[in-house]
Design an enzyme around this catalytic site. Structure first.
Site, PDB file in Angstrom:
ATOM      1  CE  LYS A  62      47.551  -5.309   4.444  1.00 27.20           C
ATOM      2  NZ  LYS A  62      47.335  -6.552   5.241  1.00 27.20           N
ATOM      3  CB  SER A 110      44.203  11.176  27.884  1.00 27.83           C
ATOM      4  OG  SER A 110      43.658  11.206  26.583  1.00 27.83           O
ATOM      5  N   GLY A 158      33.993  17.745  21.226  1.00 28.61           N
ATOM      6  CA  GLY A 158      34.584  18.763  20.367  1.00 28.61           C
ATOM      7  C   GLY A 158      34.574  18.381  18.903  1.00 28.61           C
ATOM      8  CG  LEU A 159      35.839  14.647  15.795  1.00 32.51           C
ATOM      9  CD1 LEU A 159      36.557  15.483  14.754  1.00 32.51           C
ATOM     10  CD2 LEU A 159      36.496  13.264  15.929  1.00 32.51           C
ATOM     11  CB  SER A 163      38.440  -1.006   2.844  1.00 31.19           C
ATOM     12  OG  SER A 163      38.423  -2.409   3.051  1.00 31.19           O
ATOM     13  N   GLY A 181      34.039  11.881  22.716  1.00 31.17           N
ATOM     14  CA  GLY A 181      34.504  11.908  24.097  1.00 31.17           C
ATOM     15  C   GLY A 181      33.810  13.070  24.779  1.00 31.17           C
ATOM     16  CG  ASN A 231      45.535  11.735  20.453  1.00 27.71           C
ATOM     17  OD1 ASN A 231      46.706  11.360  20.389  1.00 27.71           O
ATOM     18  ND2 ASN A 231      44.523  10.928  20.180  1.00 27.71           N
ATOM     19  CD  GLU A 286      28.752   8.253  25.049  1.00 27.73           C
ATOM     20  OE1 GLU A 286      29.509   9.104  25.548  1.00 27.73           O
ATOM     21  OE2 GLU A 286      27.524   8.245  25.233  1.00 27.73           O
ATOM     22  CB  SER A 328      39.366  10.419  16.045  1.00 27.94           C
ATOM     23  OG  SER A 328      39.391   9.366  16.988  1.00 27.94           O
TER      24      SER A 328
END
Length: 323
Positions: free
Chosen positions: A275, A80, A184-185, A30, A181, A82, A206, A306
């Site tokens: 978008k 929660s 893990g990622l 962008s 969070g 995902n 976070e 994410s």
């Protein structure tokens, strides 16, 4: 020999397992975002991943490695939303049973999607009940294999394929900014970044209301907090994992936080200018870049988006309230 839960070879192996199964999501650009930050930004669009979030990668990588007995009994997870959808779809693709423990206040779109993938959903109160205890109780009672949302080596390695693809697409980066969070990622992506480009600065982001990871890295021990009240529902974790924390200690340069207002601003920018429909948690890294929490002027920067699983009415209300 490394004592960490995962290394770069684990991520490479996960990438092979996911080939042709997970989407190779695009790295979006962008000019407006570049002008706003004075940096060259590459947005890794994991909101366009299967189930609408990066979580599919770790869930599929974990279930792929089940033995025959585990496949026959099925899988259980707590999430929660995902991770719930990731396990539900991955289980369906493997033809096995899935039971998902979800908070009763999780976004309706996430609960509906989890059921839509064929999983059995068990609801709980995130403020009064322990999801891990509930999940382990059900796992023991029914012989199910529990796959936690972040504190699992196969999950961590699968999530690291996000960075593996991003670097393959755009090459070396000065800074990589990743939502955080339970870790893990970030642990997976940081493992890749350190192996491929040791000088890349690795930043975790976070919610301001839930800065347990920031406090944990500062103190050298895992800090637990009450469930944070934030619109970033995917980052309402109370503590880092025992497996993710050492990886973050070894590889991550800094943890920063952003406010809910900064998340909403980033959501509005992504939708209005790029978008792209990105959920609050998915905008953590973008919000850190846009708000100036991470100095990036003149740099080549990777931004992980994410996930994009947020109720349409909720999204509209958040954006409207910020005007």
């Amino acid at each position: 020999m490394s004592t960490l839960a995962i290394d770069y070879d684990d991520v490479v192996a996960a990438h092979r397992r996911l080939e042709g199964i997970a989407h190779w999501t695009p790295a979006l650009r962008s000019a407006t975002a570049d002008a706003r930050t004075g940096a060259t930004l590459h947005f890794k669009a994991e909101h366009l991943q299967r189930i609408g979030a990066f979580k599919f990668r770790g869930g599929y990588n974990a279930i792929t490695q089940f033995n025959a007995k585990q496949k026959a009994a099925g899988v259980i997870a707590f999430s929660s939303g995902n991770h719930a959808q990731a396990i539900a779809l991955s289980a369906r693709l493997h033809g096995i049973r899935a039971v998902i423990v979800m908070p009763e206040d999780a976004p309706a779109i996430k609960i509906a999607a989890t059921r839509g993938y064929g999983a059995e959903v068990v609801l709980y109160d995130r403020y009064t009940q322990d999801r891990e205890a509930l999940g382990r109780e059900l796992a023991d009672a029914e012989g199910l294999t529990l796959i936690p949302p972040f504190n699992h080596p196969h999950v961590m390695a699968g999530q690291g394929t996000v960075a593996e693809e991003l670097f393959d697409d755009v090459g070396e980066l000065d800074t990589l900014i990743v939502p955080l969070g339970g870790g893990g990622l970030l642990s997976g992506c940081a493992t890749v970044a350190r192996a491929r480009y040791p000088n890349c600065r690795i930043i975790g982001v976070e919610p301001e209301a839930g800065n347990d990871a920031q406090r944990s890295l500062a103190s050298g021990i895992i800090v637990s907090i009450d469930t944070p009240r934030t619109i970033a529902d995917g980052a309402q974790t109370q503590a880092l994992g025992t497996l993710t924390f050492p990886v973050l200690q070894a590889h991550v340069d800094e943890i920063v936080t952003v406010s809910d207002a900064e998340l909403v601003d980033a959501m509005g920018f992504m939708a209005g200018r790029m978008k792209q429909f990105v959920e609050p948690t998915g905008c953590l890294a973008a919000a850190a870049a846009f708000s100036g929490q991470v100095p990036i002027e003149g740099q080549r920067v990777g931004i992980v988006l994410s996930g994009g699983n947020v109720d349409l009415n909720r999204f509209a209300d958040l954006i409207q309230d910020s005007r």
